[in-house]
Design an enzyme around this catalytic site. Structure first.
Site, mmCIF file in Angstrom:
data_model
loop_
_atom_site.group_PDB
_atom_site.id
_atom_site.type_symbol
_atom_site.label_atom_id
_atom_site.label_comp_id
_atom_site.label_asym_id
_atom_site.label_seq_id
_atom_site.Cartn_x
_atom_site.Cartn_y
_atom_site.Cartn_z
ATOM 1 N N GLU A 50 -7.735 -5.904 -2.313
ATOM 2 C CA GLU A 50 -8.154 -5.076 -3.453
ATOM 3 C C GLU A 50 -8.880 -5.883 -4.530
ATOM 4 O O GLU A 50 -9.898 -5.444 -5.054
ATOM 5 C CB GLU A 50 -6.948 -4.340 -4.064
ATOM 6 C CG GLU A 50 -6.412 -3.194 -3.212
ATOM 7 C CD GLU A 50 -5.557 -3.644 -2.042
ATOM 8 O OE1 GLU A 50 -5.173 -4.848 -2.003
ATOM 9 O OE2 GLU A 50 -5.265 -2.817 -1.159
ATOM 10 N N HIS A 107 3.355 4.743 -2.445
ATOM 11 C CA HIS A 107 2.126 5.515 -2.252
ATOM 12 C C HIS A 107 1.975 6.632 -3.291
ATOM 13 O O HIS A 107 0.992 7.355 -3.267
ATOM 14 C CB HIS A 107 2.113 6.155 -0.862
ATOM 15 C CG HIS A 107 1.931 5.190 0.261
ATOM 16 N ND1 HIS A 107 2.834 4.193 0.537
ATOM 17 C CD2 HIS A 107 0.953 5.062 1.187
ATOM 18 C CE1 HIS A 107 2.410 3.508 1.593
ATOM 19 N NE2 HIS A 107 1.269 4.024 2.004
#
Lengths: 350, 332
Positions: free
Chosen positions: B67, B136
């Site tokens: 990321e 998540h």
């Protein structure tokens, strides 16, 4: 791994040529050009420390000892290339063409000091560690996408190789084969922590093996070794050969910044025993008959004057404009931010 | 605002996202899509489905699983002529890139006095309610709304998703674009085929009402609407505002509504402490304090990490909890 990645040198400590295949390239013009940049940034650096001690400059990160690494690398770049420095790489940015007054301004807390000169692609110095490495990879990637031959260079220290962003940047550089030079100045210390505590690897150069990337370990205090190694890496990048990791082994003579005392964590007497990269170049020049006392003296005087003049300009610079506190946060200020600005300025009679 | 509508298609929110991406990829050759699994796989939620076939591997780029690397290299691309549209697979996975966003994406314009901007969009699915695995389901928008230099957008409907995403891509500044996973396929609505933008920074009246203002965004807009419908059966008229942009906040719309109703209930999935609701309360305090007839109520997640999904229904604000807050506010 020290055997697989021997330190490449052109000059030995005394300035004798070891790599004689390069002898013909070590001209007087090149020597003088490199000497000039090295002396110029040293003059800047020493002045900056003095100014900080006198309370005329903010906390400053000295670079003395790293002149060969910074000058040799930046001197191999061309105008349209991109340079992503850290806070200790103003020697490289000055060599590349950064404005000296702005460089002083940066260390005096002025945002104007982050704005690059004219059309040069100089990113503001990265203060977080290693974050600029992916930026350089991305800018190089953009050049590759545009089909140009321009390259990017990321400067970083030994401590940065412990950060995730170093590894993520290395990985992207090799996966996407971007024209980038990852230029590491291994100066032995991350503030107070020596390289032996920073990593279990013998070299930084070997880390490129894991990324399938060419790398080389060089004497970062031998300006010729730095310059010619860079030229090769830059040429590889320009011709589509992808990234290179260069580990330039060097030494920071002084403190991490003017806010710390290196004698707390190392023997500064020993530190000063190290061969000075400028002295080494001068020894070489003397041996080759390139060293003209008067010429050198004239260069030194010129730099003294240039630095003094830059300090004067910096100190006479108009005071900071409070509008700049707000105006560059967004291309167009959001209403609420504009209101905060207006309220603040109105209350103070502006 | 919307251009004249010639053709429109019924779309889900995730399809509207794809449509917006396709529109800008067609319009603007400098746009790139970067992310994990965005290429062949079309993204884990299929938001980039078919785009690699259409625009090629060179523009729809499967990146390493990295990321900070994705956002960091996108900064370099953005300052050097490209418009990266980054997909972070889940907002809960954005944290490795937080440093890049906090110290560079949001600051480069300021640090270079406008010499360099970062026209980057970071798309991130967020929120609970779909029985997703741990981590998540985060709604950590307030970590980003408190970051000067960044804009934060969060559409609740397919129509808004397309118009806001196009606006975000066209914005010269970086935008975090939050997509509610729970809303991705919750419903369809007609979405124009043409390119159109919705102004960033403008909230929307979903339902007009007289008694209580309900402020929500993303998946919570539907929760607020359900509560409003229920409240109507009790004779309480609620005005539902979909914030749409979380920074900068639409001060005038919120103030106008609260000044009319005199009551407000703020609904968000994020934790109460440090949540965006607190900034909304401050905004109402600054603009509308003397109009208030009751303390402003919040219906939020609790001050706990978003739980594993077996408990998520207790965590996420429900129409029932919102209705209770409405009633308390009215009864005050």
């Amino acid at each position: 791994m020290e055997t697989e990645f021997p330190i490449y040198r052109i000059l030995d400590d005394a300035g004798h040529v070891i790599d004689t295949s390069k002898t013909d390239l070590l001209t007087k013009d090149l020597s003088l050009a490199l000497f000039t940049h090295m002396n110029r940034i040293r003059t800047f650096d020493r002045k900056a420390i003095n100014l900080q001690r006198q309370g005329r400059l903010g906390t400053y990160a000295p670079l003395e000892g790293q002149e060969a690494a910074q000058v040799g690398s930046a001197y191999a770049l061309q105008d349209k290339d991109w340079i992503f420095p850290t806070y200790r790489d103003h020697g490289a940015t000055l060599t590349f063409g950064a404005d000296m007054v702005r460089t002083f301004l940066y260390w005096n807390g002025r945002v104007e000091g982050c704005v690059p000169t004219d059309e040069l692609h100089i990113f503001p110095p990265a203060v977080p560690i290693a974050t600029q490495i992916p930026h350089a990879v991305g800018a190089a990637w953009a050049e590759k996408r545009k089909g140009t031959t321009h390259v990017a260079i990321a400067y970083f220290g030994d401590g940065a190789t412990s950060e995730g962003d170093f590894h993520e940047g290395m990985n992207f550089a090799s996966v996407f084969q971007t024209p980038v030079i990852l230029f590491n100045q291994n100066n032995g210390y991350a503030i107070s922590v020596p390289i032996q505590k920073q990593m279990h690897s013998e070299t930084i150069a070997q880390k490129a093996l894991a990324y399938g990337m060419p790398s080389i370990r060089i004497d970062g205090n031998d300006v010729f070794a730095v310059y010619f190694t860079m030229l090769e890496a830059v040429e590889r990048a320009r011709s589509g050969g992808g990234p290179t990791l260069i580990e330039a082994v060097t030494w920071r003579f002084g403190a991490h910044t003017t806010a710390d005392d290196p004698s707390k964590y190392r023997d500064q007497e020993r530190s000063h025993d190290r061969v000075d990269p400028i002295t080494r170049l001068e020894d070489f020049m003397k041996e080759q008959g390139f060293y003209d006392e008067q010429e050198i003296e004239a260069i030194r005087n010129r730099h003294q004057q240039e630095v003094e003049a830059a300090v004067k300009t910096m100190e006479a610079f108009p005071p900071p404009d409070v509008n700049d506190l707000f105006d560059h946060t967004y291309a167009t200020l959001p209403d609420d931010l504009l209101r905060q600005k207006t309220d603040y300025l109105t209350a103070r009679g502006n | 605002m919307a251009t004249p509508i010639n053709r429109q298609t019924e779309m889900t929110l995730v399809q509207a996202v794809t449509d917006a991406l396709r529109t800008k990829l067609t319009d603007d050759e400098t746009t790139l899509v970067l992310g994990e699994d965005v290429g062949k796989n079309g993204g884990v939620f299929r938001a980039t489905d078919g785009l690699q076939e259409e625009f090629g591997e060179d523009r729809i780029i499967d990146t390493p699983l990295s990321e900070a690397g994705i956002v960091g290299t996108s900064i370099g691309l953005a300052v050097n002529g490209f418009k990266p549209i980054v997909e972070i697979q889940f907002l809960g996975f954005i944290y490795p890139a937080y440093e890049q966003i906090m110290t560079h994406v949001s600051r480069i314009r300021m640090r270079t006095m406008g010499r360099y901007g970062v026209p980057m969009v970071i798309r991130a699915p967020y929120g609970a309610g779909i029985r997703a695995p741990e981590i998540h389901s985060d709604s950590t928008e307030a970590l980003f709304t408190s970051m000067p230099g960044l804009k934060v957008v969060c559409p609740a409907t397919p129509y808004d998703a397309k118009g806001l995403l196009i606006a975000a891509i066209e914005d010269p500044d970086p935008v975090l674009f939050l997509e509610s996973m729970r809303s991705y396929r919750a419903f369809k609505e007609p979405v124009p085929s043409e390119s159109y933008t919705i102004k960033i920074g403008k909230a929307k009246y979903v339902t007009e009402g007289q008694d209580v203002t309900l402020i929500a965004w993303g998946a919570m807009v539907q929760v607020a609407q359900k509560a409003a419908t229920e409240a109507a059966t009790r004779g309480i008229s609620c005005e539902v505002i979909d914030l749409r942009t979380l920074y900068p906040l639409d001060r005038s719309t919120i103030a106008a509504s609260v000044q009319k109703t005199g009551r407000a209930v703020i609904i968000h999935e994020a934790q109460a402490t440090g949540g965006l609701g607190n900034d909304l309360i401050a905004l109402i305090n600054d603009t509308s304090f003397l109009y208030l007839r009751a303390p402003i109520a919040r219906v939020t997640g609790f001050d706990v990490p978003v739980p594993l999904f077996a408990l998520e229904d207790h965590y996420i604000p429900t129409p029932t909890r919102v209705l209770e807050a409405i009633q308390r506010t009215v009864d005050f």
